[in-house]
Design a protein around this motif. Structure first.
Motif, PDB file in Angstrom:
ATOM      1  N   UNK A  38       1.469   6.301  -7.266  1.00 19.38           N
ATOM      2  CA  UNK A  38       0.226   6.824  -7.850  1.00 19.38           C
ATOM      3  C   UNK A  38      -0.259   8.147  -7.284  1.00 19.38           C
ATOM      4  N   UNK A  39       0.367   8.656  -6.220  1.00 26.43           N
ATOM      5  CA  UNK A  39      -0.254   9.820  -5.580  1.00 26.43           C
ATOM      6  C   UNK A  39      -0.257  11.056  -6.488  1.00 26.43           C
TER       7      UNK A  39
ATOM      8  N   UNK B 245       0.827  -1.212   0.000  1.00 24.15           N
ATOM      9  CA  UNK B 245       0.000   0.000   0.000  1.00 24.15           C
ATOM     10  C   UNK B 245       0.856   1.255   0.000  1.00 24.15           C
ATOM     11  N   UNK B 246       1.899   1.251   0.826  1.00 26.76           N
ATOM     12  CA  UNK B 246       2.779   2.420   0.881  1.00 26.76           C
ATOM     13  C   UNK B 246       3.515   2.600  -0.443  1.00 26.76           C
ATOM     14  N   UNK B 247       4.039   1.490  -1.006  1.00 23.81           N
ATOM     15  CA  UNK B 247       4.770   1.580  -2.268  1.00 23.81           C
ATOM     16  C   UNK B 247       3.859   2.026  -3.413  1.00 23.81           C
TER      17      UNK B 247
ATOM     18  N   UNK C  77      -3.200  14.865 -10.198  1.00 19.39           N
ATOM     19  CA  UNK C  77      -3.160  15.681 -11.419  1.00 19.39           C
ATOM     20  C   UNK C  77      -4.078  15.133 -12.516  1.00 19.39           C
ATOM     21  N   UNK C  78      -4.995  14.229 -12.156  1.00 21.43           N
ATOM     22  CA  UNK C  78      -5.955  13.731 -13.145  1.00 21.43           C
ATOM     23  C   UNK C  78      -6.727  14.890 -13.764  1.00 21.43           C
ATOM     24  N   UNK C  79      -7.090  14.739 -15.025  1.00 18.75           N
ATOM     25  CA  UNK C  79      -7.843  15.755 -15.782  1.00 18.75           C
ATOM     26  C   UNK C  79      -7.056  17.046 -15.945  1.00 18.75           C
TER      27      UNK C  79
ATOM     28  N   UNK D 135      -8.363   1.200  -9.954  1.00 16.35           N
ATOM     29  CA  UNK D 135      -8.436  -0.241  -9.694  1.00 16.35           C
ATOM     30  C   UNK D 135      -7.336  -0.681  -8.738  1.00 16.35           C
ATOM     31  N   UNK D 136      -6.140  -0.160  -8.941  1.00 12.88           N
ATOM     32  CA  UNK D 136      -5.013  -0.521  -8.079  1.00 12.88           C
ATOM     33  C   UNK D 136      -5.233   0.001  -6.666  1.00 12.88           C
ATOM     34  N   UNK D 137      -5.727   1.236  -6.545  1.00 12.59           N
ATOM     35  CA  UNK D 137      -6.009   1.793  -5.216  1.00 12.59           C
ATOM     36  C   UNK D 137      -7.123   1.016  -4.523  1.00 12.59           C
ATOM     37  N   UNK D 138      -8.142   0.623  -5.287  1.00  8.49           N
ATOM     38  CA  UNK D 138      -9.218  -0.213  -4.737  1.00  8.49           C
ATOM     39  C   UNK D 138      -8.644  -1.503  -4.150  1.00  8.49           C
TER      40      UNK D 138
END
Length: 431
Positions: free
Chosen positions: A271-272, A264-266, A277-279, A405-408
């Protein structure tokens, strides 16, 4: 005018103040009720000797990761090529790094810590070349160093702590300082790297040179001031099979929880920025990064307070923290969120990191025998690297999975890990 979103100016000072208040409250109440840990001068000297090396190791590792993607892009590599390089490093950590870390119990923990410094220097030299093969070799040595850092330094410290007969509760103080100092070290390396690259105009490979310098100093400190220790006092002759500790259900569960937490940390650090910065949104990354590190310090300060005045058992505290961390990952994955909401979730997530890291370290020290400690720690890391290889392959290379999906997946895994901790609460020994 710079229109990039910045974290509010009051956020970082408030987080630092909150961390200081938690530590001050702990010290004040401890003095009032006589609960303050009275550390012997010998133990303080031992801690100082350990932290001189451990923080240098974190600094060397931190410099290797600053501007790494920007460096690869400056060599003309595209996103998929960079993802393949990162994947290559994790594969090396599994197949080669695990063997090196496991061998620390028989070869000697000091020797493998010295090898960490050598791996880091070699990686730094190779990264100065823009050739793909040299960068692949650099990632191999990065994988080796990344396998040694979370396993062997801590194992050496625990063995020396026990060999000197220091009180068990004093080890908690060391774990807290490792987490708190780690956040400060990462802040410092980022600030120094930014100064040399941005202010002085050094090349993007400069942080790797600084990393090599820190590794050389580390090598000198370890070779001159550390004693050697092994899995058993027979100096390299270990009779217990490596997988023997995994017959204990508590050790297996702890490994699964540790793996979920590490993944989760990695994944967060992968992805943070893309999530925020999406959109096409623009942010000032540095202003958010310092708040995340300050949040780790807040979490560690809370953990320090709870270690002296526990409101819950360590097991229930860990389960609660994992559940909160899962929410912090599920909310950004669920739907589009405004930047302030995302930053708030990410800061709370890192408060959870600051609490869970020393808690997990205490459980590892309590449940894993000294004879195979480094080996078990190394095996704990294997699922983490496997998961990261899967996420990099499906996300960055094949683009079959999006970031949500990965965060889920990580959020739900944290929730399952919290349930696993609660399921075994009655069978786990209290610290």
């Amino acid at each position: 005018m710079d229109e990039r979103w910045r974290a509010p100016e009051w956020l970082y000072p408030c987080l630092i103040a909150g961390s200081g208040c938690a530590l001050a409250l702990r010290a004040s109440i401890s003095r009032k009720y006589g609960a303050a840990p009275r550390l012997s001068p010998t133990f303080v000297a031992f801690q100082r000797r350990f932290f001189q090396v451990f923080l240098l190791a974190l600094v060397a590792h931190g410099f290797q990761n600053v501007y790494v993607e920007a460096l690869y892009k400056s060599y003309g590599l595209q996103r998929k090529e960079i993802a393949r390089l990162l994947l290559f490093g994790h594969a090396a950590a599994i197949f080669v790094g695990t063997i090196v870390a496991v061998s620390a119990d028989s070869l000697g923990r000091k020797q493998v810590c010295l090898a960490y410094a050598v791996f880091t220097v070699i990686e730094s030299v190779l990264k100065q070349s823009g050739h793909l093969y040299a960068l692949c070799l650099a990632r191999i040595f990065n994988g080796l160093a990344s396998s040694v850092l979370p396993c062997v330094f801590e194992t050496w410290m625990i063995s020396e702590h026990e060999r000197h007969g220091f009180r068990q509760e004093w080890m908690v103080e060391t774990f807290l300082m490792m987490t708190f100092g780690g956040a400060i070290a990462l802040l410092g390396t980022t600030a120094v790297a930014n100064f040399f690259v941005t202010n002085l105009g050094w090349k993007l490979g400069a942080p790797s040179v600084l990393s090599a310098g820190a590794a050389v100093i580390l090598f000198l400190f370890v070779s001159r001031s550390w004693d050697e220790n092994w899995g058993e006092e027979s100096q390299g002759k270990i009779s217990k099979p490596l997988l023997l500790p995994f017959r204990d259900k508590k050790v297996v569960t702890l490994g699964l929880v540790q793996g979920v937490f590490d993944v989760s940390v990695a994944v967060f650090w992968l992805l943070w920025v893309p999530t925020i910065v999406a959109d096409g949104r623009e942010i000032y990354v540095g202003s958010i990064y310092v708040c995340l590190m300050a949040s780790v310090m807040v979490g560690t300060s809370i953990a320090a307070f709870l270690s002296s005045f526990p409101l819950l058992t360590p097991e229930r505290s860990l389960a609660l923290v994992l559940a909160i961390a899962s929410i912090c990952l599920l909310v950004p994955a669920y739907d589009y969120q405004e930047i302030p909401v995302l930053v708030a979730m990410f800061c709370v997530f890192h408060i959870c990191v600051g609490i869970a890291t020393p808690l997990l370290a205490c459980f590892r020290a309590s449940y894993i025998s000294s004879s195979r400690r480094a080996g078990v720690y190394a095996i704990y890391r294997v699922p983490t690297d496997l998961a990261l290889i899967l996420f990099l392959t499906q996300g960055s290379i094949r683009q079959a999975w999006d970031n949500s999906t990965i965060l889920y997946t990580c959020g739900l895994a944290n929730l399952a890990a919290a349930g696993g901790v609660l399921a075994l609460t009655n069978s786990w020994k209290k610290l």
